[in-house]
Design a protein around this motif. Structure first.
Motif, PDB file in Angstrom:
ATOM      1  N   TYR A   1     172.444  -1.681  82.697  1.00 47.07           N
ATOM      2  CA  TYR A   1     173.794  -3.504  82.604  1.00 47.07           C
ATOM      3  C   TYR A   1     173.619  -3.505  84.133  1.00 47.07           C
ATOM      4  CZ  TYR A   1     177.575  -5.797  83.255  1.00 47.07           C
ATOM      5  OH  TYR A   1     178.293  -6.968  83.677  1.00 47.07           O
ATOM      6  N   ARG A   2     173.715  -2.555  85.291  1.00 48.70           N
ATOM      7  CA  ARG A   2     173.491  -3.132  86.451  1.00 48.70           C
ATOM      8  C   ARG A   2     172.362  -4.003  87.271  1.00 48.70           C
ATOM      9  NH1 ARG A   2     172.254  -0.846  91.598  1.00 48.70           N
ATOM     10  NH2 ARG A   2     173.283  -0.584  93.044  1.00 48.70           N
ATOM     11  N   ALA A   3     171.022  -4.063  86.271  1.00 41.93           N
ATOM     12  CA  ALA A   3     170.081  -4.142  86.288  1.00 41.93           C
ATOM     13  C   ALA A   3     170.042  -5.751  86.414  1.00 41.93           C
ATOM     14  CB  ALA A   3     168.936  -3.909  85.926  1.00 41.93           C
ATOM     15  N   ALA A   4     170.927  -5.792  85.022  1.00 41.50           N
ATOM     16  CA  ALA A   4     170.659  -7.106  84.087  1.00 41.50           C
ATOM     17  C   ALA A   4     171.293  -8.040  84.395  1.00 41.50           C
ATOM     18  CB  ALA A   4     170.864  -7.077  82.061  1.00 41.50           C
ATOM     19  N   LEU A   5     172.915  -6.941  85.230  1.00 46.31           N
ATOM     20  CA  LEU A   5     173.694  -8.190  85.962  1.00 46.31           C
ATOM     21  C   LEU A   5     172.729  -9.012  87.233  1.00 46.31           C
ATOM     22  CD1 LEU A   5     176.977  -9.381  85.526  1.00 46.31           C
ATOM     23  CD2 LEU A   5     177.212  -7.185  87.037  1.00 46.31           C
ATOM     24  N   GLN A   6     172.844  -7.990  88.132  1.00 46.70           N
ATOM     25  CA  GLN A   6     171.844  -8.315  89.110  1.00 46.70           C
ATOM     26  C   GLN A   6     170.943  -8.702  89.246  1.00 46.70           C
ATOM     27  OE1 GLN A   6     169.872  -4.115  90.446  1.00 46.70           O
ATOM     28  NE2 GLN A   6     171.255  -4.638  92.473  1.00 46.70           N
ATOM     29  N   ASP A   7     169.896  -9.785  88.339  1.00 42.50           N
ATOM     30  CA  ASP A   7     169.628 -10.161  88.037  1.00 42.50           C
ATOM     31  C   ASP A   7     169.523 -11.377  87.487  1.00 42.50           C
ATOM     32  OD1 ASP A   7     166.540  -8.726  88.244  1.00 42.50           O
ATOM     33  OD2 ASP A   7     166.799  -8.364  86.159  1.00 42.50           O
ATOM     34  N   PHE A   8     171.585 -11.442  86.923  1.00 42.51           N
ATOM     35  CA  PHE A   8     171.692 -12.816  86.271  1.00 42.51           C
ATOM     36  C   PHE A   8     172.399 -13.433  87.884  1.00 42.51           C
ATOM     37  CE2 PHE A   8     176.531 -14.569  86.100  1.00 42.51           C
ATOM     38  CZ  PHE A   8     175.424 -15.702  85.474  1.00 42.51           C
ATOM     39  N   LEU A   9     172.979 -12.832  88.826  1.00 47.19           N
ATOM     40  CA  LEU A   9     173.608 -12.805  90.153  1.00 47.19           C
ATOM     41  C   LEU A   9     172.992 -13.230  91.061  1.00 47.19           C
ATOM     42  CD1 LEU A   9     176.732  -9.568  89.863  1.00 47.19           C
ATOM     43  CD2 LEU A   9     177.134 -11.967  88.971  1.00 47.19           C
ATOM     44  N   ARG A  10     171.996 -13.092  91.299  1.00 41.62           N
ATOM     45  CA  ARG A  10     170.799 -13.477  91.796  1.00 41.62           C
ATOM     46  C   ARG A  10     170.097 -14.738  91.510  1.00 41.62           C
ATOM     47  NH1 ARG A  10     167.702  -7.508  91.689  1.00 41.62           N
ATOM     48  NH2 ARG A  10     169.098  -6.926  93.608  1.00 41.62           N
ATOM     49  N   GLY A  11     171.207 -14.977  91.079  1.00 38.95           N
ATOM     50  CA  GLY A  11     170.193 -16.676  90.690  1.00 38.95           C
ATOM     51  C   GLY A  11     171.666 -17.633  91.197  1.00 38.95           C
ATOM     52  N   LEU A  12     172.519 -17.207  91.959  1.00 39.34           N
ATOM     53  CA  LEU A  12     173.896 -18.006  91.100  1.00 39.34           C
ATOM     54  C   LEU A  12     173.657 -18.221  93.594  1.00 39.34           C
ATOM     55  CD1 LEU A  12     176.774 -15.952  89.274  1.00 39.34           C
ATOM     56  CD2 LEU A  12     174.567 -17.856  88.655  1.00 39.34           C
ATOM     57  N   ASP A  13     174.501 -19.080  93.277  1.00 41.70           N
ATOM     58  CA  ASP A  13     175.369 -19.890  94.813  1.00 41.70           C
ATOM     59  C   ASP A  13     175.880 -18.688  95.650  1.00 41.70           C
ATOM     60  OD1 ASP A  13     174.913 -21.345  97.663  1.00 41.70           O
ATOM     61  OD2 ASP A  13     176.299 -22.261  96.206  1.00 41.70           O
ATOM     62  N   LEU A  14     175.898 -17.998  96.313  1.00 36.88           N
ATOM     63  CA  LEU A  14     176.286 -16.797  96.648  1.00 36.88           C
ATOM     64  C   LEU A  14     176.213 -16.354  98.197  1.00 36.88           C
ATOM     65  CD1 LEU A  14     176.376 -13.550  93.691  1.00 36.88           C
ATOM     66  CD2 LEU A  14     178.079 -15.672  93.544  1.00 36.88           C
ATOM     67  N   ASP A  15     177.794 -16.291  98.583  1.00 42.85           N
ATOM     68  CA  ASP A  15     177.925 -16.115 100.332  1.00 42.85           C
ATOM     69  C   ASP A  15     177.144 -14.824 100.590  1.00 42.85           C
ATOM     70  OD1 ASP A  15     179.701 -14.107 100.547  1.00 42.85           O
ATOM     71  OD2 ASP A  15     180.835 -15.310  99.281  1.00 42.85           O
ATOM     72  N   GLU A  16     177.203 -15.110 101.934  1.00 45.07           N
ATOM     73  CA  GLU A  16     176.129 -13.592 101.946  1.00 45.07           C
ATOM     74  C   GLU A  16     177.421 -11.929 101.919  1.00 45.07           C
ATOM     75  OE1 GLU A  16     174.285 -11.791 106.659  1.00 45.07           O
ATOM     76  OE2 GLU A  16     174.963 -14.290 106.453  1.00 45.07           O
ATOM     77  N   ASP A  17     177.924 -11.682 101.972  1.00 49.65           N
ATOM     78  CA  ASP A  17     178.585 -10.599 102.095  1.00 49.65           C
ATOM     79  C   ASP A  17     179.074 -10.685 100.181  1.00 49.65           C
ATOM     80  OD1 ASP A  17     179.317 -10.592 104.617  1.00 49.65           O
ATOM     81  OD2 ASP A  17     182.016 -10.495 103.743  1.00 49.65           O
ATOM     82  N   THR A  18     178.757 -11.793  99.774  1.00 50.89           N
ATOM     83  CA  THR A  18     178.720 -11.060  98.374  1.00 50.89           C
ATOM     84  C   THR A  18     177.568 -10.791  97.322  1.00 50.89           C
ATOM     85  OG1 THR A  18     180.292 -12.957  97.349  1.00 50.89           O
ATOM     86  CG2 THR A  18     178.996 -12.608  95.441  1.00 50.89           C
ATOM     87  N   ARG A  19     176.390 -11.660  98.023  1.00 54.65           N
ATOM     88  CA  ARG A  19     174.828 -11.232  97.661  1.00 54.65           C
ATOM     89  C   ARG A  19     175.140  -9.988  98.127  1.00 54.65           C
ATOM     90  NH1 ARG A  19     171.565 -14.425  96.171  1.00 54.65           N
ATOM     91  NH2 ARG A  19     171.914 -17.181  95.851  1.00 54.65           N
ATOM     92  N   ARG A  20     175.453  -9.259  99.309  1.00 52.37           N
ATOM     93  CA  ARG A  20     175.241  -8.137  99.407  1.00 52.37           C
ATOM     94  C   ARG A  20     176.074  -7.381  99.158  1.00 52.37           C
ATOM     95  NH1 ARG A  20     175.661  -9.025 105.059  1.00 52.37           N
ATOM     96  NH2 ARG A  20     178.096  -8.558 105.240  1.00 52.37           N
ATOM     97  N   ARG A  21     176.548  -7.745  98.551  1.00 53.83           N
ATOM     98  CA  ARG A  21     177.930  -6.326  97.142  1.00 53.83           C
ATOM     99  C   ARG A  21     176.808  -6.507  96.030  1.00 53.83           C
ATOM    100  NH1 ARG A  21     183.824  -7.929  97.180  1.00 53.83           N
ATOM    101  NH2 ARG A  21     183.364  -7.022  99.012  1.00 53.83           N
ATOM    102  N   VAL A  22     176.064  -7.700  95.097  1.00 49.38           N
ATOM    103  CA  VAL A  22     175.229  -7.594  94.390  1.00 49.38           C
ATOM    104  C   VAL A  22     174.492  -6.466  94.588  1.00 49.38           C
ATOM    105  CG1 VAL A  22     173.452  -8.913  93.150  1.00 49.38           C
ATOM    106  CG2 VAL A  22     175.408 -10.023  93.830  1.00 49.38           C
ATOM    107  N   ASP A  23     173.525  -5.988  95.918  1.00 51.10           N
ATOM    108  CA  ASP A  23     173.008  -4.970  95.393  1.00 51.10           C
ATOM    109  C   ASP A  23     173.212  -3.673  95.409  1.00 51.10           C
ATOM    110  OD1 ASP A  23     170.229  -6.906  96.116  1.00 51.10           O
ATOM    111  OD2 ASP A  23     171.075  -6.978  98.804  1.00 51.10           O
ATOM    112  N   ILE A  24     174.286  -3.300  96.607  1.00 48.63           N
ATOM    113  CA  ILE A  24     174.763  -2.180  96.741  1.00 48.63           C
ATOM    114  C   ILE A  24     175.896  -1.852  95.716  1.00 48.63           C
ATOM    115  CG2 ILE A  24     176.823  -0.675  97.739  1.00 48.63           C
ATOM    116  CD1 ILE A  24     175.949  -2.594  99.952  1.00 48.63           C
ATOM    117  N   ASN A  25     177.108  -2.666  95.048  1.00 47.77           N
ATOM    118  CA  ASN A  25     178.008  -2.543  93.398  1.00 47.77           C
ATOM    119  C   ASN A  25     177.921  -3.877  92.963  1.00 47.77           C
ATOM    120  OD1 ASN A  25     179.432  -1.615  91.457  1.00 47.77           O
ATOM    121  ND2 ASN A  25     181.147  -0.860  93.211  1.00 47.77           N
TER     122      ASN A  25
END
Length: 420
Positions: free
Chosen positions: A177-201
Protein backbone atom coordinates in the motif's frame (compact mmCIF):
# COMPACT_ATOMS: atom_id res chain seq x y z
CA UNK A 1 2.19 41.70 39.54
CA UNK A 2 4.86 39.00 39.94
CA UNK A 3 8.24 39.39 38.27
CA UNK A 4 7.79 35.99 36.62
CA UNK A 5 4.95 34.45 34.60
CA UNK A 6 4.24 30.95 33.36
CA UNK A 7 6.12 30.28 30.09
CA UNK A 8 4.20 30.86 26.88
CA UNK A 9 1.91 27.98 25.98
CA UNK A 10 1.78 26.58 29.52
CA UNK A 11 -0.70 26.92 32.36
CA UNK A 12 -0.93 26.59 36.10
CA UNK A 13 -3.52 24.34 37.72
CA UNK A 14 -4.99 26.18 40.70
CA UNK A 15 -7.83 25.52 43.15
CA UNK A 16 -10.73 25.18 42.75
CA UNK A 17 -10.36 24.24 39.04
CA UNK A 18 -7.52 21.81 39.79
CA UNK A 19 -10.02 19.56 41.60
CA UNK A 20 -11.74 18.93 38.26
CA UNK A 21 -8.46 17.86 36.67
CA UNK A 22 -7.79 15.47 39.55
CA UNK A 23 -11.31 14.04 39.21
CA UNK A 24 -10.77 13.50 35.47
CA UNK A 25 -7.49 11.68 36.11
CA UNK A 26 -9.20 9.47 38.67
CA UNK A 27 -12.10 8.73 36.32
CA UNK A 28 -9.79 7.75 33.46
CA UNK A 29 -7.51 5.61 35.62
CA UNK A 30 -10.35 3.96 37.57
CA UNK A 31 -11.36 1.37 34.92
CA UNK A 32 -7.68 0.56 34.32
CA UNK A 33 -7.04 -0.17 37.99
CA UNK A 34 -9.98 -2.59 37.92
CA UNK A 35 -8.65 -4.38 34.83
CA UNK A 36 -5.19 -5.51 35.85
CA UNK A 37 -3.18 -2.41 34.91
CA UNK A 38 -0.38 -1.42 37.31
CA UNK A 39 0.91 2.13 37.74
CA UNK A 40 4.23 3.14 36.14
CA UNK A 41 6.11 6.43 36.31
CA UNK A 42 9.01 7.37 34.03
CA UNK A 43 11.38 10.38 33.93
CA UNK A 44 10.23 13.63 32.36
CA UNK A 45 13.15 13.42 29.91
CA UNK A 46 14.75 10.59 27.93
CA UNK A 47 17.53 10.00 25.42
CA UNK A 48 16.51 11.92 22.29
CA UNK A 49 17.11 8.82 20.15
CA UNK A 50 14.34 6.95 21.96
CA UNK A 51 11.78 9.32 20.45
CA UNK A 52 13.56 9.70 17.09
CA UNK A 53 13.45 5.93 16.59
CA UNK A 54 10.13 5.20 18.27
CA UNK A 55 7.92 8.18 17.41
CA UNK A 56 9.50 8.59 13.95
CA UNK A 57 12.12 10.92 12.51
CA UNK A 58 9.68 12.26 9.90
CA UNK A 59 6.99 13.26 12.37
CA UNK A 60 6.35 16.88 13.29
CA UNK A 61 6.81 15.85 16.93
CA UNK A 62 10.44 14.89 16.35
CA UNK A 63 11.39 17.38 13.60
CA UNK A 64 9.66 20.51 14.96
CA UNK A 65 8.09 20.04 18.39
CA UNK A 66 10.54 18.29 20.72
CA UNK A 67 12.31 20.16 23.49
CA UNK A 68 15.78 18.67 22.92
CA UNK A 69 18.95 19.71 24.72
CA UNK A 70 22.50 18.65 25.48
CA UNK A 71 23.56 18.17 29.09
CA UNK A 72 26.84 19.41 30.55
CA UNK A 73 28.03 15.82 30.28
CA UNK A 74 27.27 15.72 26.56
CA UNK A 75 24.12 13.58 26.69
CA UNK A 76 21.46 14.36 24.08
CA UNK A 77 18.11 14.41 25.93
CA UNK A 78 14.55 15.51 25.20
CA UNK A 79 11.54 16.32 27.34
CA UNK A 80 9.05 13.54 26.68
CA UNK A 81 6.55 14.49 23.94
CA UNK A 82 4.44 11.36 24.53
CA UNK A 83 4.32 8.41 26.90
CA UNK A 84 4.43 5.10 25.02
CA UNK A 85 8.12 5.03 24.06
CA UNK A 86 9.17 5.83 27.64
CA UNK A 87 6.89 3.20 29.15
CA UNK A 88 8.08 0.52 26.75
CA UNK A 89 11.72 1.49 27.40
CA UNK A 90 11.15 1.17 31.16
CA UNK A 91 9.39 -2.20 30.80
CA UNK A 92 12.22 -3.57 28.65
CA UNK A 93 14.93 -2.21 30.97
CA UNK A 94 13.26 -3.87 33.97
CA UNK A 95 12.65 -7.10 32.01
CA UNK A 96 8.96 -7.05 32.90
CA UNK A 97 8.26 -9.05 29.73
CA UNK A 98 10.37 -11.92 31.11
CA UNK A 99 8.34 -12.32 34.31
CA UNK A 100 6.10 -14.87 32.57
CA UNK A 101 2.85 -12.96 32.75
CA UNK A 102 2.07 -11.41 29.36
CA UNK A 103 0.68 -9.01 28.52
CA UNK A 104 2.38 -6.56 30.87
CA UNK A 105 -0.44 -4.08 31.58
CA UNK A 106 0.60 -0.61 32.72
CA UNK A 107 -1.04 2.79 33.20
CA UNK A 108 0.52 6.19 33.78
CA UNK A 109 -0.31 9.83 34.30
CA UNK A 110 1.92 12.82 33.76
CA UNK A 111 2.98 15.94 31.90
CA UNK A 112 4.26 16.00 28.31
CA UNK A 113 5.92 18.73 26.26
CA UNK A 114 5.72 19.84 22.64
CA UNK A 115 6.83 23.13 21.12
CA UNK A 116 3.61 24.03 19.30
CA UNK A 117 1.73 27.20 18.41
CA UNK A 118 -0.34 27.72 21.58
CA UNK A 119 -4.12 27.77 21.22
CA UNK A 120 -7.10 26.56 23.20
CA UNK A 121 -6.75 22.83 23.69
CA UNK A 122 -3.17 22.77 22.37
CA UNK A 123 -0.47 23.65 24.87
CA UNK A 124 3.29 23.28 25.07
CA UNK A 125 2.83 21.50 28.38
CA UNK A 126 -0.12 19.12 28.65
CA UNK A 127 -1.38 16.31 30.84
CA UNK A 128 -2.32 12.77 29.81
CA UNK A 129 -3.40 9.49 31.32
CA UNK A 130 -2.22 6.51 29.30
CA UNK A 131 -2.38 2.73 29.23
CA UNK A 132 -0.19 0.14 27.53
CA UNK A 133 -0.63 -3.63 27.19
CA UNK A 134 2.74 -5.08 26.20
CA UNK A 135 3.53 -8.50 24.78
CA UNK A 136 0.31 -9.95 23.34
CA UNK A 137 -1.30 -9.92 19.90
CA UNK A 138 -4.98 -10.36 20.62
CA UNK A 139 -7.99 -8.47 19.18
CA UNK A 140 -9.64 -8.73 22.62
CA UNK A 141 -6.82 -6.63 24.10
CA UNK A 142 -7.37 -3.88 21.51
CA UNK A 143 -11.11 -3.98 22.22
CA UNK A 144 -10.53 -3.97 25.99
CA UNK A 145 -8.57 -0.73 25.88
CA UNK A 146 -11.14 1.03 23.68
CA UNK A 147 -13.95 -0.19 25.96
CA UNK A 148 -12.13 1.04 29.09
CA UNK A 149 -11.61 4.50 27.60
CA UNK A 150 -15.27 4.62 26.57
CA UNK A 151 -16.24 3.58 30.11
CA UNK A 152 -14.05 6.32 31.61
CA UNK A 153 -15.57 9.05 29.45
CA UNK A 154 -19.11 7.89 30.15
CA UNK A 155 -18.42 7.78 33.91
CA UNK A 156 -17.70 11.52 33.64
CA UNK A 157 -21.07 12.07 31.97
CA UNK A 158 -19.64 12.70 28.49
CA UNK A 159 -21.92 11.66 25.62
CA UNK A 160 -20.96 13.78 22.59
CA UNK A 161 -17.73 11.98 21.73
CA UNK A 162 -17.12 9.63 18.83
CA UNK A 163 -14.71 6.73 18.42
CA UNK A 164 -12.97 6.58 15.02
CA UNK A 165 -11.49 3.21 14.06
CA UNK A 166 -9.16 2.00 11.32
CA UNK A 167 -6.56 -0.64 10.53
CA UNK A 168 -3.10 0.33 9.29
CA UNK A 169 -2.15 -3.17 8.20
CA UNK A 170 1.12 -4.87 9.15
CA UNK A 171 4.61 -5.44 7.78
CA UNK A 172 3.22 -7.86 5.21
CA UNK A 173 0.56 -5.71 3.53
CA UNK A 174 1.45 -2.12 4.37
CA UNK A 175 4.58 -1.94 2.16
CA UNK A 176 2.46 -2.73 -0.92
CA UNK A 177 0.00 0.00 0.00
CA UNK A 178 2.84 2.37 0.86
CA UNK A 179 4.28 2.03 -2.65
CA UNK A 180 0.87 2.58 -4.29
CA UNK A 181 0.24 5.66 -2.11
CA UNK A 182 3.67 7.08 -2.91
CA UNK A 183 3.00 6.74 -6.65
CA UNK A 184 -0.28 8.63 -6.22
CA UNK A 185 1.17 11.37 -3.99
CA UNK A 186 4.14 12.05 -6.28
CA UNK A 187 1.66 13.16 -8.92
CA UNK A 188 0.20 15.89 -6.71
CA UNK A 189 1.13 19.56 -6.31
CA UNK A 190 2.74 19.44 -2.85
CA UNK A 191 5.24 21.67 -1.05
CA UNK A 192 8.81 20.55 -0.42
CA UNK A 193 8.27 19.44 3.21
CA UNK A 194 5.27 17.31 2.24
CA UNK A 195 7.15 15.79 -0.70
CA UNK A 196 9.92 14.81 1.71
CA UNK A 197 7.29 13.17 3.92
CA UNK A 198 6.00 11.21 0.90
CA UNK A 199 9.42 9.53 0.69
CA UNK A 200 9.80 8.86 4.44
CA UNK A 201 6.25 8.15 5.67
CA UNK A 202 3.54 8.70 3.04
CA UNK A 203 0.70 7.66 5.37
CA UNK A 204 1.30 10.83 7.36
CA UNK A 205 0.29 12.90 4.34
CA UNK A 206 -3.23 11.50 4.71
CA UNK A 207 -3.29 13.13 8.16
CA UNK A 208 -2.45 16.59 6.76
CA UNK A 209 -5.18 18.97 7.93
CA UNK A 210 -4.66 21.65 5.24
CA UNK A 211 -7.58 22.02 2.81
CA UNK A 212 -5.25 22.44 -0.16
CA UNK A 213 -3.78 18.99 0.56
CA UNK A 214 -7.05 17.28 1.50
CA UNK A 215 -8.70 18.34 -1.78
CA UNK A 216 -5.95 16.65 -3.75
CA UNK A 217 -6.29 13.44 -1.74
CA UNK A 218 -9.66 12.62 -3.30
CA UNK A 219 -9.16 9.38 -5.16
CA UNK A 220 -6.12 8.35 -3.14
CA UNK A 221 -5.73 4.58 -2.75
CA UNK A 222 -7.32 3.31 0.46
CA UNK A 223 -5.51 0.98 2.85
CA UNK A 224 -8.60 -1.21 3.27
CA UNK A 225 -8.16 -2.37 -0.34
CA UNK A 226 -4.63 -3.57 0.42
CA UNK A 227 -5.10 -5.31 3.79
CA UNK A 228 -3.97 -8.92 3.87
CA UNK A 229 -6.43 -11.59 4.99
CA UNK A 230 -4.85 -11.83 8.45
CA UNK A 231 -5.23 -8.07 9.05
CA UNK A 232 -8.79 -8.08 7.72
CA UNK A 233 -9.74 -10.94 10.07
CA UNK A 234 -8.00 -9.28 13.03
CA UNK A 235 -9.74 -5.96 12.44
CA UNK A 236 -13.12 -7.62 12.03
CA UNK A 237 -12.71 -9.35 15.41
CA UNK A 238 -11.98 -6.00 17.08
CA UNK A 239 -15.10 -4.51 15.46
CA UNK A 240 -17.25 -7.48 16.54
CA UNK A 241 -16.03 -7.32 20.14
CA UNK A 242 -16.77 -3.58 20.37
CA UNK A 243 -20.23 -4.08 18.88
CA UNK A 244 -20.98 -6.91 21.30
CA UNK A 245 -19.94 -4.64 24.20
CA UNK A 246 -22.33 -1.94 23.02
CA UNK A 247 -19.53 0.50 22.17
CA UNK A 248 -20.39 2.55 19.09
CA UNK A 249 -17.61 3.43 16.64
CA UNK A 250 -17.17 4.88 13.16
CA UNK A 251 -14.90 3.38 10.49
CA UNK A 252 -12.50 6.10 9.31
CA UNK A 253 -10.33 4.94 6.42
CA UNK A 254 -8.11 8.03 6.54
CA UNK A 255 -7.27 7.75 10.23
CA UNK A 256 -3.51 7.26 10.56
CA UNK A 257 -2.60 9.05 13.84
CA UNK A 258 0.52 11.19 14.23
CA UNK A 259 3.10 8.62 15.34
CA UNK A 260 5.04 6.25 13.11
CA UNK A 261 4.89 3.19 15.34
CA UNK A 262 1.22 2.21 14.86
CA UNK A 263 0.24 -1.05 13.11
CA UNK A 264 -3.14 -2.71 12.57
CA UNK A 265 -5.71 -1.26 15.00
CA UNK A 266 -5.68 2.53 15.33
CA UNK A 267 -8.36 4.66 16.95
CA UNK A 268 -9.13 8.17 18.03
CA UNK A 269 -11.63 9.75 20.42
CA UNK A 270 -13.01 13.02 19.07
CA UNK A 271 -15.44 15.54 20.55
CA UNK A 272 -17.30 17.78 18.13
CA UNK A 273 -17.67 20.54 20.72
CA UNK A 274 -13.95 21.37 20.66
CA UNK A 275 -13.58 22.91 17.21
CA UNK A 276 -10.32 22.28 15.37
CA UNK A 277 -8.70 20.54 18.37
CA UNK A 278 -11.37 17.85 18.43
CA UNK A 279 -9.20 14.85 19.38
CA UNK A 280 -9.42 14.13 23.11
CA UNK A 281 -7.39 10.93 22.97
CA UNK A 282 -6.29 8.06 20.82
CA UNK A 283 -4.01 5.12 20.38
CA UNK A 284 -3.53 1.83 18.64
CA UNK A 285 -1.41 -1.25 18.17
CA UNK A 286 2.37 -0.89 17.85
CA UNK A 287 3.70 -4.39 17.20
CA UNK A 288 7.14 -3.31 15.93
CA UNK A 289 8.06 -0.57 18.41
CA UNK A 290 9.98 -2.82 20.80
CA UNK A 291 12.31 -3.92 18.01
CA UNK A 292 12.71 -0.30 16.83
CA UNK A 293 14.18 0.65 20.21
CA UNK A 294 16.39 -2.42 20.54
CA UNK A 295 14.08 -4.89 22.29
CA UNK A 296 12.64 -8.26 21.28
CA UNK A 297 9.44 -8.69 19.26
CA UNK A 298 6.66 -7.64 21.62
CA UNK A 299 3.29 -6.93 19.98
CA UNK A 300 1.57 -4.24 22.07
CA UNK A 301 -1.35 -1.83 22.14
CA UNK A 302 -2.13 1.33 24.09
CA UNK A 303 -3.72 4.75 24.27
CA UNK A 304 -3.32 8.18 25.82
CA UNK A 305 -6.22 10.43 26.78
CA UNK A 306 -5.71 14.16 27.23
CA UNK A 307 -6.76 15.47 30.64
CA UNK A 308 -6.84 19.08 29.39
CA UNK A 309 -8.95 18.17 26.35
CA UNK A 310 -11.30 16.07 28.47
CA UNK A 311 -11.90 19.03 30.79
CA UNK A 312 -12.69 21.17 27.72
CA UNK A 313 -15.12 18.46 26.54
CA UNK A 314 -16.89 18.58 29.91
CA UNK A 315 -17.21 22.36 29.56
CA UNK A 316 -18.53 21.99 26.00
CA UNK A 317 -21.29 19.68 27.24
CA UNK A 318 -22.04 21.90 30.23
CA UNK A 319 -21.09 19.15 32.68
CA UNK A 320 -20.05 20.12 36.21
CA UNK A 321 -18.55 17.25 38.16
CA UNK A 322 -19.90 16.57 41.63
CA UNK A 323 -16.72 17.23 43.58
CA UNK A 324 -16.95 17.16 47.37
CA UNK A 325 -15.81 20.29 49.19
CA UNK A 326 -12.15 20.17 50.17
CA UNK A 327 -13.14 21.07 53.75
CA UNK A 328 -15.95 19.56 55.83
CA UNK A 329 -15.23 21.30 59.16
CA UNK A 330 -13.70 24.72 59.84
CA UNK A 331 -12.43 25.62 63.31
CA UNK A 332 -12.70 29.20 64.60
CA UNK A 333 -10.87 29.89 67.91
CA UNK A 334 -11.52 33.06 69.92
CA UNK A 335 -8.50 33.60 72.17
CA UNK A 336 -5.23 31.80 72.89
CA UNK A 337 -6.68 28.99 75.02
CA UNK A 338 -9.37 28.27 72.42
CA UNK A 339 -6.66 28.25 69.77
CA UNK A 340 -4.77 25.54 71.66
CA UNK A 341 -7.88 23.42 72.32
CA UNK A 342 -9.34 23.70 68.82
CA UNK A 343 -6.00 22.98 67.16
CA UNK A 344 -5.96 19.72 69.12
CA UNK A 345 -9.55 19.00 68.01
CA UNK A 346 -8.61 19.69 64.38
CA UNK A 347 -5.69 17.28 64.58
CA UNK A 348 -7.93 14.58 66.05
CA UNK A 349 -10.59 15.10 63.37
CA UNK A 350 -8.01 14.84 60.60
CA UNK A 351 -6.66 11.62 62.08
CA UNK A 352 -10.23 10.32 62.03
CA UNK A 353 -10.41 11.05 58.29
CA UNK A 354 -12.48 14.26 58.49
CA UNK A 355 -11.35 17.07 56.13
CA UNK A 356 -10.79 19.94 58.56
CA UNK A 357 -9.25 23.40 58.35
CA UNK A 358 -8.36 26.08 60.90
CA UNK A 359 -8.63 29.88 61.09
CA UNK A 360 -4.95 30.77 61.06
CA UNK A 361 -3.50 34.22 61.58
CA UNK A 362 -5.56 35.33 64.58
CA UNK A 363 -8.62 36.42 62.60
CA UNK A 364 -11.55 38.02 64.35
CA UNK A 365 -14.88 36.18 64.51
CA UNK A 366 -16.43 37.97 61.52
CA UNK A 367 -13.51 37.38 59.14
CA UNK A 368 -13.00 33.84 60.38
CA UNK A 369 -16.66 32.95 59.72
CA UNK A 370 -16.37 34.43 56.22
CA UNK A 371 -13.40 32.12 55.65
CA UNK A 372 -15.43 29.19 56.99
CA UNK A 373 -18.23 29.89 54.51
CA UNK A 374 -15.81 30.33 51.61
CA UNK A 375 -14.13 27.02 52.42
CA UNK A 376 -17.31 25.09 51.57
CA UNK A 377 -17.36 23.44 55.01
CA UNK A 378 -20.66 22.11 56.32
CA UNK A 379 -19.78 22.64 59.96
CA UNK A 380 -17.85 25.19 62.00
CA UNK A 381 -16.27 24.61 65.39
CA UNK A 382 -16.34 27.85 67.40
CA UNK A 383 -14.96 28.30 70.91
CA UNK A 384 -14.23 31.20 73.25
CA UNK A 385 -13.20 31.50 76.90
CA UNK A 386 -16.79 31.09 78.22
CA UNK A 387 -17.30 27.90 76.16
CA UNK A 388 -14.08 26.37 77.42
CA UNK A 389 -14.97 27.24 81.02
CA UNK A 390 -18.05 25.08 80.51
CA UNK A 391 -16.02 22.31 78.81
CA UNK A 392 -17.76 22.72 75.45
CA UNK A 393 -17.29 24.10 71.95
CA UNK A 394 -20.05 25.39 69.67
CA UNK A 395 -20.80 23.22 66.63
CA UNK A 396 -22.47 25.37 63.97
CA UNK A 397 -24.25 24.07 60.87
CA UNK A 398 -23.19 26.53 58.17
CA UNK A 399 -26.17 25.69 55.98
CA UNK A 400 -28.97 26.07 58.53
CA UNK A 401 -27.18 28.37 60.98
CA UNK A 402 -28.15 26.08 63.87
CA UNK A 403 -25.58 26.02 66.68
CA UNK A 404 -25.28 23.51 69.52
CA UNK A 405 -22.76 23.04 72.35
CA UNK A 406 -20.71 19.84 72.26
CA UNK A 407 -18.37 18.51 74.96
CA UNK A 408 -14.72 19.00 73.98
CA UNK A 409 -13.97 15.30 74.30
CA UNK A 410 -17.01 14.36 72.18
CA UNK A 411 -16.28 16.61 69.19
CA UNK A 412 -14.93 13.93 66.85
CA UNK A 413 -17.78 11.51 67.55
CA UNK A 414 -20.47 14.20 67.08
CA UNK A 415 -18.91 15.62 63.91
CA UNK A 416 -18.71 12.17 62.30
CA UNK A 417 -22.34 11.53 63.26
CA UNK A 418 -23.44 14.82 61.69
CA UNK A 419 -21.48 14.26 58.50
CA UNK A 420 -22.84 10.74 58.16
Amino acid sequence: MSTFQAPKGTYDLLPPDSATYLAVREAISGPLKNSGYGYIETPGFENVELFARGVGESTDIVTKEMYAFETKGGDQLALRPEGTASVLRAALEANLHKAGNLPVKLWYSGSYYRYERPQKGRYRHFSQVGAEAIGAEDPALDAELIILADQAYRSLGLRDFRILLNSLGDKECRPVYRAALQDFLRGLDLDEDTRRRVDINPLRVLDDKRDAVQKQLAGAPMLRDYLCEACKAYHEQVRELLTAAGVAFEDDEKLVRGLDYYTRTTFEFVHDGLGSQSAVGGGGRYDGLSEMIGGPALPSVGWALGVDRTVLALEAEGITLDIPAATAVYAVPLGDEARRVLFGAVTELRRAGVATDFAYGGKGLKNAMKSANRSGARLALVAGERDLAEGVVQLKDLESGEQTPVAVDAVTEEVRRRLG
